[in-house]
Design an enzyme around this catalytic site. Structure first.
Site, PDB file in Angstrom:
ATOM      1  N   SER A   1      97.040  25.829  28.110  1.00 52.68           N
ATOM      2  CA  SER A   1      95.738  26.372  28.508  1.00 52.68           C
ATOM      3  C   SER A   1      95.878  27.275  29.714  1.00 52.68           C
ATOM      4  O   SER A   1      96.842  27.165  30.493  1.00 52.68           O
ATOM      5  CB  SER A   1      94.777  25.235  28.861  1.00 52.68           C
ATOM      6  OG  SER A   1      95.100  24.685  30.134  1.00 52.68           O
ATOM      7  N   ASP A   2      94.921  28.172  29.873  1.00 47.97           N
ATOM      8  CA  ASP A   2      94.773  28.835  31.160  1.00 47.97           C
ATOM      9  C   ASP A   2      94.397  27.755  32.173  1.00 47.97           C
ATOM     10  O   ASP A   2      93.966  26.651  31.818  1.00 47.97           O
ATOM     11  CB  ASP A   2      93.696  29.920  31.081  1.00 47.97           C
ATOM     12  CG  ASP A   2      93.866  30.981  32.167  1.00 47.97           C
ATOM     13  OD1 ASP A   2      94.575  30.727  33.160  1.00 47.97           O
ATOM     14  OD2 ASP A   2      93.279  32.062  32.024  1.00 47.97           O
ATOM     15  N   TRP A   3      94.541  28.069  33.445  1.00 49.02           N
ATOM     16  CA  TRP A   3      94.408  27.058  34.502  1.00 49.02           C
ATOM     17  C   TRP A   3      92.938  26.636  34.646  1.00 49.02           C
ATOM     18  O   TRP A   3      92.109  27.378  35.154  1.00 49.02           O
ATOM     19  CB  TRP A   3      94.964  27.614  35.800  1.00 49.02           C
ATOM     20  CG  TRP A   3      96.426  27.312  36.018  1.00 49.02           C
ATOM     21  CD1 TRP A   3      96.978  26.791  37.156  1.00 49.02           C
ATOM     22  CD2 TRP A   3      97.515  27.489  35.104  1.00 49.02           C
ATOM     23  NE1 TRP A   3      98.341  26.634  36.999  1.00 49.02           N
ATOM     24  CE2 TRP A   3      98.701  27.046  35.751  1.00 49.02           C
ATOM     25  CE3 TRP A   3      97.621  27.947  33.793  1.00 49.02           C
ATOM     26  CZ2 TRP A   3      99.955  27.069  35.138  1.00 49.02           C
ATOM     27  CZ3 TRP A   3      98.866  27.977  33.172  1.00 49.02           C
ATOM     28  CH2 TRP A   3     100.008  27.535  33.841  1.00 49.02           C
TER      29      TRP A   3
END
Length: 596
Positions: free
Chosen positions: A270-272
């Site tokens: 995932s993106d952060w």
């Protein structure tokens, strides 16, 4: 896939699908599964992230502390650190870095996607990827994030526009995979992001994008597909929703298309902070939630109550373990600053674009007397801010580069000056979109004072656009004899730009996107950045030149535009068929018709 080829317990599986540190994965030493070091990114290594993660892993805090900010600001000038905490932290970080990389060469700052897109050259992008991979390996980085960012140039106001390659899916698909190949040649995992349709920073966390299916498949997916075909090791899922479904929970996106249709066999992270519902993300095929450290409680409860599917957890954990075993032991090495400087120089030289050259004022004679208006002590903006920010001592000064080629360069118009070079700067930053595309008021006020004096003296007038994206120049374009666009040219950009101005090299960059005349002409003018948490892609497939051509709107500078110091003609143009459905082969001769 073997359901449990590593003999992982349920808790070990949960550890592997949850980030272990802010920029790293969890290790399972008893199963010989190492931790992976992540780091941005596509323009070089982000020391803020690396230093913060080193502290986080030791339980000493992380990004944002006052001593760390001081160290980042003065890392290459430690004598300027005034307090003892910062001095101790500087020594601790340096000792840790030397354990990884005894030679301790400062990381490079390379041109971002928008300038690589302007090269239209696969070899240049590939060589840049090799430089990034070489440096990452030396610093013990196993996965280099955003290599590449293939999100399209939907709207030029996007704060991260500079990271992407183009408004054209064919150009993106032709160039971006070369960065993947270059990075992974050195045993570092590349990472393509943000999957998918991540085109704005405004309300980026969970904004719902309403996008026609044709636009998704024709514009916004091809760059990712091309990187998968090139063997990219990891894919980063995006913050946004697409048609009501968060990307991290979109099984049709992450499994049905990415894996079943395209054949991707790597890891999806995932993106952060993009995982909003942890169990739903794992069930959908988002293998790793970042950042860490993440407590196991939520997934443990979901596993126990049946909302987390055991078979989906096992598959994602195995992918995380596979990636760790393949890349986690590939540390160490060194690189040559001279070699990587050459790569950065080539990328800038191939990408910088000559947009106007009235009466062939460029290149300048060596005897030119230059007045340079360039704030920050004559230094260019070399990179963006946020994830793409690079701290290095290898950036070259534009003032120094011009001085080396022309002798004395003045910081203002003096009596003997015959040439004005004005550098207009526009930073780009993760987390912030632009509201306007016109020149800033402070720059306009400065030009109102400078240009009349230059015009009165009959000076040559050169505008350098050191920008993160296109700007509307209005009346100011006509008052300059030459316009050069460098975008954000990296650490060797000043040298490449100076060599173009003096004629040592011929400008060869071509625009990877359209420069509009006015904000009202843009295809997304009424659809960016949306209404609250909803944005409708009302322009459909008509972004960039598709819009301007179809609507017959004349841009300031069109997609593909770029001048050189000579003239070329296309001759003997032929095609192998009159009509086609899949492909056509076109051949032609490019003939130099000029005197240079």
């Amino acid at each position: 896939m073997n359901d449990n080829k590593y003999g992982l317990t349920t808790q070990e599986q949960i550890r592997l699908v949850n980030g272990g540190s802010f920029f790293g994965t969890a290790a399972i030493p008893e199963k010989d599964i190492p931790s992976l070091q992540f780091l941005d990114g596509g323009t070089g290594m982000n020391f803020e992230q690396l230093f913060g993660d080193m502290l986080s892993r030791e339980g000493l805090g992380g990004i944002g502390g006052k001593p760390l900010r001081a160290v980042l600001k003065h890392y290459y000038e430690p004598e300027k650190l005034v307090d003892e905490d910062s001095k101790r932290l500087h020594k601790w970080i340096t000792d840790k870095l030397r354990e990884r990389f005894p030679d301790m060469i400062a990381p490079g700052c390379y041109p971002p996607g928008i300038l690589l897109g302007a090269t239209w050259d696969k070899e240049t992008v590939y060589e840049t990827g090799k430089a990034l991979g070489m440096e990452a390996k030396a610093y013990g980085v196993h996965v280099l994030l955003g290599t590449p960012n293939v999100n399209m140039h939907r709207d030029i106001r996007n704060g991260r526009l500079f990271e992407g390659y183009s408004e054209d899916p064919c150009l993106v698909s032709g160039l971006a995979p070369e960065l993947v190949k270059g990075v992974q040649e050195y045993g570092v995992a590349a990472n393509v992001k943000h999957f998918a349709a991540n085109h704005q920073e405004t309300n980026r966390l969970n904004v719902n994008e309403h996008i026609p299916e044709r636009a998704l498949h024709e514009l916004y997916y091809p760059g990712f597909h091309a990187c998968v075909d090139a063997g990219v090791a990891t894919v980063m899922s995006a913050y946004n929703q697409i048609n009501g479904v968060p990307c991290t929970e979109n099984r049709a996106l992450l499994h049905d298309m990415l894996r079943e249709e395209w054949g991707f066999d790597g890891l999806v992270m995932s993106d952060w902070g993009a995982v909003y519902h942890p169990a739903a993300a794992v069930n959908a095929g988002n293998d790793l939630a970042m950042p860490g450290p993440i407590a196991p409680d939520v997934l443990t409860e979901a596993y126990n109550n049946g909302t987390l599917m055991p078979e989906r957890l096992a598959v994602s954990a195995e992918r995380a373990a596979d990636l760790a075993k393949k890349y986690g032991y590939n540390g160490g090495g060194t690189f040559s600053a001279e070699e990587t400087d050459k790569i950065a120089y080539k990328a800038a030289a191939e990408g910088i674009i000559l947009l106007k050259n009235e009466s062939n004022v460029l290149p300048l004679e060596n005897s030119a007397k230059i007045a340079l208006y360039c704030d920050n002590n004559g230094n260019l903006l070399t990179c963006g801010e946020g994830s793409a920010g690079i701290d290095t001592d290898r950036n070259l000064s534009f003032y120094s580069a011009l001085s080396d080629r022309f002798g004395k360069v003045s910081a203002e118009i003096e009596e003997d000056c015959d040439t004005l070079i004005y550098v207009y700067k526009l930073p780009g930053q993760e987390g912030n979109d632009r509201a306007e595309i016109d020149l800033r008021a402070d720059a306009v006020n400065e030009l109102k004072m400078i240009l009349p004096e230059a015009e009165k003296r009959g000076m040559k007038k050169i505008l350098v656009l050191n920008v993160s994206g296109p700007v509307a120049l209005g009346e100011w374009e006509s008052r300059f004899d030459a316009v050069i666009c460098t975008f954000l040219p990296g650490m060797q950009g000043a040298a490449a730009l100076a060599d173009i101005i003096c004629g040592k090299i011929n400008p060869s960059g071509r625009l990877p996107l359209t420069f509009p005349k006015r904000i009202e002409d843009m295809p997304t003018y009424l659809n960016f950045p949306g209404d609250g948490m909803q944005v409708h892609y009302g322009e459909g497939i008509f972004i960039g030149y598709r819009w301007y051509d179809t609507r017959r709107i004349e841009p300031l500078y069109p997609f593909g535009f770029g001048l050189s110091y000579t003239d070329f003609a296309i001759e003997k143009l032929t095609a192998d068929c009159e009509s086609f459905t899949d492909s056509v082969t076109v051949t032609a001769e490019a003939v130099n018709k000029g005197s240079k």
